[in-house]
Design a protein around this motif. Structure first.
Motif, PDB file in Angstrom:
ATOM      1  N   LEU A 143       4.449  -8.389  -4.034  1.00  0.00           N
ATOM      2  CA  LEU A 143       4.926  -7.741  -2.833  1.00  0.00           C
ATOM      3  C   LEU A 143       3.518  -7.496  -2.085  1.00  0.00           C
ATOM      4  CD1 LEU A 143       6.835  -6.557  -0.644  1.00  0.00           C
ATOM      5  CD2 LEU A 143       7.105  -4.811  -2.018  1.00  0.00           C
ATOM      6  N   ALA A 144       2.497  -6.557  -2.752  1.00  0.00           N
ATOM      7  CA  ALA A 144       1.389  -6.253  -1.847  1.00  0.00           C
ATOM      8  C   ALA A 144       0.599  -7.625  -1.611  1.00  0.00           C
ATOM      9  CB  ALA A 144       0.493  -5.319  -2.974  1.00  0.00           C
ATOM     10  N   ALA A 145       0.747  -8.556  -2.294  1.00  0.00           N
ATOM     11  CA  ALA A 145      -0.139  -9.836  -1.923  1.00  0.00           C
ATOM     12  C   ALA A 145       0.495 -10.301  -0.745  1.00  0.00           C
ATOM     13  CB  ALA A 145      -0.184 -10.585  -3.190  1.00  0.00           C
ATOM     14  N   MET A 146       1.890 -10.450  -0.667  1.00  0.00           N
ATOM     15  CA  MET A 146       2.523 -11.009   0.528  1.00  0.00           C
ATOM     16  C   MET A 146       2.178 -10.164   1.616  1.00  0.00           C
ATOM     17  SD  MET A 146       6.682 -11.288   0.979  1.00  0.00           S
ATOM     18  CE  MET A 146       6.993 -10.178   2.290  1.00  0.00           C
ATOM     19  N   MET A 147       2.337  -8.838   1.611  1.00  0.00           N
ATOM     20  CA  MET A 147       1.805  -8.036   2.846  1.00  0.00           C
ATOM     21  C   MET A 147       0.537  -8.406   3.428  1.00  0.00           C
ATOM     22  SD  MET A 147       4.507  -6.478   3.683  1.00  0.00           S
ATOM     23  CE  MET A 147       6.069  -5.767   3.316  1.00  0.00           C
ATOM     24  N   TYR A 148      -0.252  -8.483   2.469  1.00  0.00           N
ATOM     25  CA  TYR A 148      -1.797  -8.750   2.675  1.00  0.00           C
ATOM     26  C   TYR A 148      -1.910 -10.238   3.419  1.00  0.00           C
ATOM     27  CZ  TYR A 148      -6.626  -9.599   2.292  1.00  0.00           C
ATOM     28  OH  TYR A 148      -7.985 -10.295   2.325  1.00  0.00           O
ATOM     29  N   ARG A 149      -1.102 -11.231   2.701  1.00  0.00           N
ATOM     30  CA  ARG A 149      -1.014 -12.602   3.300  1.00  0.00           C
ATOM     31  C   ARG A 149      -0.432 -12.576   4.910  1.00  0.00           C
ATOM     32  NH1 ARG A 149       3.130 -15.822   2.247  1.00  0.00           N
ATOM     33  NH2 ARG A 149       3.624 -14.844   0.432  1.00  0.00           N
ATOM     34  N   HIS A 150       0.709 -11.893   4.964  1.00  0.00           N
ATOM     35  CA  HIS A 150       1.051 -11.671   6.301  1.00  0.00           C
ATOM     36  C   HIS A 150       0.139 -10.817   7.283  1.00  0.00           C
ATOM     37  CE1 HIS A 150       4.650 -14.101   5.974  1.00  0.00           C
ATOM     38  NE2 HIS A 150       4.634 -13.376   4.624  1.00  0.00           N
ATOM     39  N   ASP A 151      -0.654 -10.267   6.875  1.00  0.00           N
ATOM     40  CA  ASP A 151      -1.642  -9.519   7.346  1.00  0.00           C
ATOM     41  C   ASP A 151      -1.027  -7.880   8.227  1.00  0.00           C
ATOM     42  OD1 ASP A 151      -4.197  -8.903   8.649  1.00  0.00           O
ATOM     43  OD2 ASP A 151      -3.927  -9.715  10.467  1.00  0.00           O
ATOM     44  N   VAL A 152      -0.138  -7.623   7.385  1.00  0.00           N
ATOM     45  CA  VAL A 152       0.480  -6.224   7.614  1.00  0.00           C
ATOM     46  C   VAL A 152      -0.299  -4.970   7.273  1.00  0.00           C
ATOM     47  CG1 VAL A 152       2.379  -4.610   6.942  1.00  0.00           C
ATOM     48  CG2 VAL A 152       2.924  -6.914   7.135  1.00  0.00           C
TER      49      VAL A 152
END
Length: 92
Positions: free
Chosen positions: A38-47
């Motif tokens: 989840l943390a990696a996904m948020m980083y990937r989406h630039d949140v």
């Protein structure tokens, strides 16, 4: 049941409520079973990290997931608008 992140094209084709529903279910699954992903996904989406942390402050996991889904959707819409504006300035 394994949930999957919506595809990139779905961010532009689904209604916001449909996208939020699918994305929040996926995020809830990650909150429960794979917070690192989840943390990696948020980083990937630039949140922005502070917004992600704020979403974690909700007591209810469903509210956390919905808040995070809204953050991802908002950020993706910002990217779409930015691309449109950049494309428009390149053409003029």
């Amino acid at each position: 049941m394994k949930r999957y992140e919506p595809l990139a094209r779905e961010y532009e084709t689904l209604s916001r409520s449909e996208l939020r529903e699918q994305l929040s279910a996926f995020i809830k699954d990650l909150l429960l079973h794979n917070p690192e992903k989840l943390a990696a996904m948020m980083y990937r989406h630039d949140v922005k990290e502070h917004l992600f942390q704020d979403a974690l402050l909700f007591e209810d996991i469903d509210e956390q997931a919905i808040a995070m889904a809204n953050l991802v959707i908002d950020r993706e819409l910002q990217k779409v608008e930015s691309r449109k504006a950049y494309k428009k300035t390149r053409l003029t």
